[in-house]
Design an enzyme around this catalytic site. Structure first.
Site, mmCIF file in Angstrom:
data_model
loop_
_atom_site.group_PDB
_atom_site.id
_atom_site.type_symbol
_atom_site.label_atom_id
_atom_site.label_comp_id
_atom_site.label_asym_id
_atom_site.label_seq_id
_atom_site.Cartn_x
_atom_site.Cartn_y
_atom_site.Cartn_z
ATOM 1 N N HIS A 1 28.328 35.530 40.334
ATOM 2 C CA HIS A 1 27.522 34.969 41.417
ATOM 3 C C HIS A 1 28.334 34.822 42.707
ATOM 4 O O HIS A 1 29.523 34.565 42.693
ATOM 5 C CB HIS A 1 26.904 33.630 40.999
ATOM 6 N N ASN A 2 27.640 35.043 43.817
ATOM 7 C CA ASN A 2 28.189 34.908 45.177
ATOM 8 C C ASN A 2 29.232 35.965 45.527
ATOM 9 O O ASN A 2 29.858 35.870 46.590
ATOM 10 C CB ASN A 2 28.817 33.522 45.415
#
Length: 348
Positions: free
Chosen positions: A257-258
């Site tokens: 994620h991210n």
């Protein structure tokens, strides 16, 4: 190899036409009318095949070749037999790739499982979904509420497109893919089993054990990205996960994620990139490399296969090893280790 029933031979292109298409130098006009319809490795190419050579290592194969034409550099052109058309280019493999795409255009994308146009009666498309003309949805696919899909896109058999997902034009969403919480650009290819937009891995220790951190970000995939079979791209936690234009991701890659990956990157099989890492443009990461979270890899960096990246990597660097460090140090350490092992063996 016998002709493939999956990719039947092309109707043929003359050597002269292929040379013009690939901007190759060609000075054997008596061979220009010869028709090429196939591709093959140098060692077994026959008269209707085009092939390529990039170094002097397979010179024996070149001298004995029965190919119709070979892409080669100027330095190797004199080694090409007289009965083989020498197509002289600066980058033989790139020219060969261009020629192969002309002769086998269907192999550029995953093949369809079924025939027929439009939406299969065995698919489920939510009434609120908006599909432009020319979208193909194969049997067993599910398209969720308020999804939007652009013209020319294929949604393969058994694929699942989540609610409010947006997919651009001329994309291939292959068999068994799932796409959630994502915005996808044009000409994107997702190979079978790709997972886009599922939860990122986020937990925090609490008095009762591990408490889940909600993941409310998205995945943004820009134009002309290609993602290999069974790779996973997690959605962001609070920010977005982003894959930049033109990047190519191999099979079995995990992107946390991210993570933000720049344009025209190459990420090879079994790489894992932990959350909130930033990868610049034109970065190459070799297979089975692990990249720690919250690090930055600069533009143009190259990471050798089976490395462990624990900290920031400067732009243009060539690193490898565990922990990853400049390749000069990796090679020096390997040489020292070999010397010590040799000394021990001599002593024994």
């Amino acid at each position: 190899m016998e002709p493939s029933s999956f990719y039947p031979p092309h109707g043929g292109v003359t050597i002269a036409a292929l040379a013009e298409l690939c901007s190759a130098e060609f000075d054997q006009p008596d061979l220009g009318h010869r028709v090429l319809s196939g591709i093959a490795p140098l060692a077994r190419a026959q008269g209707a095949d085009v092939t390529f050579i990039t170094s002097r290592k397979p010179l024996d194969d070149l001298r004995q070749s029965q190919a119709g034409a070979v892409f080669c550099s100027r330095a190797l052109a004199s080694e090409v037999p007289a009965h083989v058309a020498a197509l002289v280019v600066a980058h033989p493999q790139a020219a060969f790739a261009m020629a192969a795409a002309v002769l086998f255009p269907a192999a550029l994308r995953p093949l369809r499982i079924t025939t027929g146009a439009g939406i299969s009666p065995a698919a489920h498309v939510d009434p609120s979904a908006r599909l432009e003309d020319g979208v193909i949805v194969e049997a067993g696919a599910v398209i969720g509420a308020d999804a939007e899909i652009g013209a020319g896109t294929l949604v393969g058999a058994g694929a699942v497109i989540g609610r409010k997902v947006r997919i651009g034009r001329n994309c291939s969403i292959s068999t068994g893919c799932t796409v959630q919480h994502a915005l996808i650009g044009n000409e994107v290819i997702l190979h079978p089993g790709v997972r886009i937009g599922q939860d990122g891995f986020g937990y925090v220790p609490g008095p009762r054990g591990l408490d889940k951190i909600v993941q409310i970000g998205r995945v943004i995939i820009q134009d002309k990205v290609e993602i290999g079979a069974n790779s996973c791209v997690d959605r962001g936690a609070l920010d977005d996960t982003i894959i930049g234009e033109g990047s190519k991701i191999d099979n079995l890659v995990q992107i946390g994620h991210n993570v933000r990956i720049g344009r025209h990157c190459v990420i090879v099989s079994q790489v894992g990139i932990a959350g909130s890492t930033t990868v610049g443009d034109m970065v190459m990461i070799g297979g089975a490399t692990g990249v720690n979270g919250h690090v930055h890899i600069g533009d143009g960096a190259q990471i050798a296969a089976m490395s462990g990246v624990a900290g920031d990597v400067p732009a243009g660097a060539r690193w490898g090893g565990v922990p990853a460090r400049p390749m000069r140090g990796v090679l020096r350490d390997a040489a020292d280790a070999n010397a010590r092992a040799f000394a021990r063996n001599q002593k024994n």
